[in-house]
Design a protein around this motif. Structure first.
Motif, PDB file in Angstrom:
ATOM      1  N   UNK A   1      61.252 103.438  74.778  1.00 44.92           N
ATOM      2  CA  UNK A   1      60.178 103.628  75.757  1.00 44.92           C
ATOM      3  C   UNK A   1      58.963 102.829  75.332  1.00 44.92           C
ATOM      4  N   UNK A   2      58.390 102.087  76.287  1.00 47.73           N
ATOM      5  CA  UNK A   2      57.192 101.300  76.025  1.00 47.73           C
ATOM      6  C   UNK A   2      56.129 101.655  77.061  1.00 47.73           C
ATOM      7  N   UNK A   3      54.956 101.098  76.869  1.00 44.91           N
ATOM      8  CA  UNK A   3      53.908 101.259  77.877  1.00 44.91           C
ATOM      9  C   UNK A   3      54.231 100.341  79.056  1.00 44.91           C
ATOM     10  N   UNK A   4      53.515 100.513  80.148  1.00 41.91           N
ATOM     11  CA  UNK A   4      53.738  99.702  81.340  1.00 41.91           C
ATOM     12  C   UNK A   4      53.526  98.217  81.027  1.00 41.91           C
ATOM     13  N   UNK A   5      54.358  97.387  81.633  1.00 40.90           N
ATOM     14  CA  UNK A   5      54.177  95.942  81.483  1.00 40.90           C
ATOM     15  C   UNK A   5      53.265  95.433  82.593  1.00 40.90           C
ATOM     16  N   UNK A   6      52.396  94.540  82.232  1.00 41.84           N
ATOM     17  CA  UNK A   6      51.523  93.920  83.223  1.00 41.84           C
ATOM     18  C   UNK A   6      51.228  92.505  82.754  1.00 41.84           C
ATOM     19  N   UNK A   7      51.080  91.597  83.688  1.00 45.57           N
ATOM     20  CA  UNK A   7      50.867  90.198  83.333  1.00 45.57           C
ATOM     21  C   UNK A   7      49.574  89.997  82.549  1.00 45.57           C
ATOM     22  N   UNK A   8      49.577  88.971  81.708  1.00 39.49           N
ATOM     23  CA  UNK A   8      48.429  88.663  80.857  1.00 39.49           C
ATOM     24  C   UNK A   8      47.168  88.460  81.688  1.00 39.49           C
ATOM     25  N   UNK A   9      47.299  87.794  82.827  1.00 40.49           N
ATOM     26  CA  UNK A   9      46.122  87.508  83.657  1.00 40.49           C
ATOM     27  C   UNK A   9      45.454  88.796  84.140  1.00 40.49           C
ATOM     28  N   UNK A  10      46.232  89.851  84.349  1.00 43.64           N
ATOM     29  CA  UNK A  10      45.657  91.120  84.793  1.00 43.64           C
ATOM     30  C   UNK A  10      45.042  91.880  83.623  1.00 43.64           C
ATOM     31  N   UNK A  11      45.725  91.862  82.481  1.00 45.94           N
ATOM     32  CA  UNK A  11      45.178  92.539  81.302  1.00 45.94           C
ATOM     33  C   UNK A  11      43.839  91.932  80.892  1.00 45.94           C
ATOM     34  N   UNK A  12      43.701  90.622  81.061  1.00 43.76           N
ATOM     35  CA  UNK A  12      42.479  89.937  80.640  1.00 43.76           C
ATOM     36  C   UNK A  12      41.449  89.839  81.758  1.00 43.76           C
ATOM     37  N   UNK A  13      41.777  90.324  82.926  1.00 43.70           N
ATOM     38  CA  UNK A  13      40.871  90.270  84.078  1.00 43.70           C
ATOM     39  C   UNK A  13      39.663  91.176  83.843  1.00 43.70           C
ATOM     40  N   UNK A  14      38.454  90.652  84.067  1.00 36.89           N
ATOM     41  CA  UNK A  14      37.252  91.457  83.819  1.00 36.89           C
ATOM     42  C   UNK A  14      36.147  91.253  84.854  1.00 36.89           C
ATOM     43  N   UNK A  15      36.486  90.715  86.025  1.00 38.57           N
ATOM     44  CA  UNK A  15      35.480  90.545  87.067  1.00 38.57           C
ATOM     45  C   UNK A  15      35.092  91.893  87.655  1.00 38.57           C
ATOM     46  N   UNK A  16      33.846  92.014  88.071  1.00 35.56           N
ATOM     47  CA  UNK A  16      33.393  93.237  88.725  1.00 35.56           C
ATOM     48  C   UNK A  16      33.788  93.212  90.203  1.00 35.56           C
ATOM     49  N   UNK A  17      33.665  94.370  90.829  1.00 40.63           N
ATOM     50  CA  UNK A  17      33.952  94.454  92.263  1.00 40.63           C
ATOM     51  C   UNK A  17      33.030  93.521  93.053  1.00 40.63           C
ATOM     52  N   UNK A  18      31.764  93.511  92.690  1.00 38.37           N
ATOM     53  CA  UNK A  18      30.800  92.654  93.396  1.00 38.37           C
ATOM     54  C   UNK A  18      31.151  91.178  93.229  1.00 38.37           C
ATOM     55  N   UNK A  19      31.571  90.789  92.037  1.00 37.17           N
ATOM     56  CA  UNK A  19      31.937  89.398  91.795  1.00 37.17           C
ATOM     57  C   UNK A  19      33.164  88.992  92.603  1.00 37.17           C
ATOM     58  N   UNK A  20      34.134  89.885  92.692  1.00 36.07           N
ATOM     59  CA  UNK A  20      35.332  89.586  93.491  1.00 36.07           C
ATOM     60  C   UNK A  20      34.981  89.443  94.967  1.00 36.07           C
ATOM     61  N   UNK A  21      34.114  90.316  95.450  1.00 36.39           N
ATOM     62  CA  UNK A  21      33.728  90.231  96.862  1.00 36.39           C
ATOM     63  C   UNK A  21      32.953  88.947  97.147  1.00 36.39           C
TER      64      UNK A  21
END
Length: 401
Positions: free
Chosen positions: A186-206
């Motif tokens: 059993x491992x933790x959930x897998x997620x792509x590197x780009x998502x793990x390193x993603x740090x934009x705010x909601x305002x920045x994305x909008x």
């Protein structure tokens, strides 16, 4: 010259969740052990231009589309699978899908990997068939990562390592599906590197995507094919919501639907901003721009949304895999809500627009249960390393003499 162990990571389209999970594993393997292993990534059904495999992958894609489009089709398929169990699976693949299995075995033989990593039951079945046919000639380790949140009957329990991502699935694998407990990890959930390193705010994305900053924003999606409830829910909300609302609608690879909603976007009422979207690998940036993600219970799309901090509203569970996803993330973890009727969705969304703090409980649950510092891909990379460690050490020993 030393020979690194060859690790083959297989990509197969049946929905896009299997691809995303394989990508997360590839990211981790190359980052952590790329100097010690020969990591080979392959769109295994397409790369050799084998017409049989290309046709079979299209068959799998069409089955996935059908489970989303036709009510209870997925339940029927899984009922048949559970009724026949493993003997029926073997019969189907050795008789009806024999050509595809044989071609896949030869694809593996042409590559002769030391490790095959699979995120789909069909690839695992073929990998084990390859291992059985060539057991006197070759040595290969088959590692299966199940990206779903439960374990269905057609996963081959004879694989060398079977990996799940939550305790409920691990228990099901051992107690119900009769996997050897020593083979289950059993491992933790897998997620792509780009998502793990993603740090934009909601305002920045909008700001990046010209999404209004001053409106409550929801995203509506049904995976890459948009064949389930998304169209119906979106049209209903556009016509009936009374609050100021931005709707991001993911048409994905459905060009006809995208064109239809582009026309609709120019004729919405003043309180509604409708933004249709095509398929994009950076869809997580739109999740992050949203206050709520309305979707069927696809394991990877929900997980990506939660990793960027956005609660989910599950509108449909077309088969047992997605019911398990809903159970885990909504009922067990509390990271979202369900709304299986569009009127229920409208009522809840109106309430959230009027008082966004109603979603604070979901956001708190996300913070408690979704940890970006935990990396299931790296944990799988460590498992792969364990399996080939003796080969690596053997080759390293040769260089010292």
């Amino acid at each position: 010259m030393t020979q690194k162990p060859k690790v083959l990571i297989t990509y197969i389209e049946s929905g896009f969740g299997h691809i995303m999970s394989a990508q997360a594993i590839a990211d981790a393997l190359k980052s952590k052990y790329g100097d010690q292993m020969d990591v080979i990534e392959s769109n295994i059904m397409k790369d050799d231009q084998d017409e049989v495999l290309i046709k079979f992958e299209k068959f799998l894609i069409n089955q996935t589309k059908a489970t989303n489009k036709y009510w209870h089709y997925g339940d029927l398929i899984f009922a048949v699978m559970n009724l026949g169990k493993r003997p029926f699976m073997n019969l189907v693949h050795h008789v009806f899908f024999r050509k595809a299995v044989n071609e896949m075995v030869e694809v593996f033989y042409a590559r002769r990997p030391d490790v095959i990593i699979s995120t789909h039951y069909f690839i695992t079945f073929c990998a084990m068939e390859y291992k059985r046919r060539y057991k006197n000639e070759l040595s290969v380790t088959v590692i299966s990562y199940n990206p779903d949140n439960n374990v269905h009957i057609w996963w081959d329990r004879s694989c060398d390592v079977f990996i799940t991502n939550n305790s409920l699935a691990s228990t099901e694998a051992i107690r119900r599906r009769r996997f050897d407990y020593s083979h289950v990890r059993q491992v933790y959930f897998t997620v792509r590197k780009c998502i793990r390193e993603f740090n934009m705010t909601k305002a920045e994305c909008r700001e990046k995507y010209n999404i209004p900053q001053d409106k409550f924003c929801i995203m509506i999606a049904d995976g890459a094919y948009a064949l389930s409830k998304s169209k119906k829910y979106c049209k209903y909300l556009v016509n009936h919501v009374k609050q100021p609302l931005t709707i991001l609608f993911l048409a994905g690879k459905n060009d006809k639907l995208y064109d239809e909603f582009c026309k609709m976007a120019s004729n919405t009422r003043p309180n509604v901003t409708l933004i249709p979207l095509r398929f994009t690998e950076k869809i997580y940036e739109y999740y992050a721009a949203s206050d709520l993600f309305v979707t069927k219970a696809g394991p990877n799309s929900i997980l990506d949304s939660l990793f960027v901090g956005t609660p989910v509203m599950v509108d449909y569970c077309p088969h047992p895999i997605e019911r398990a996803t809903c159970k885990l993330f909504v009922k067990y973890y509390g990271c979202g809500v369900t709304a299986f009727h569009r009127r229920t969705a409208l009522k809840l969304i109106n309430n959230y627009v009027a008082d966004p703090t109603l979603l604070d409980g979901c956001r708190k649950a996300i913070a408690e249960h979704i940890d970006k510092n935990m990396n299931g891909g790296e944990q799988i990379a460590d498992i792969v390393y364990e399996q080939v460690k003796y080969k690596i050490e053997e080759e390293q020993a040769k260089t010292t003499y």
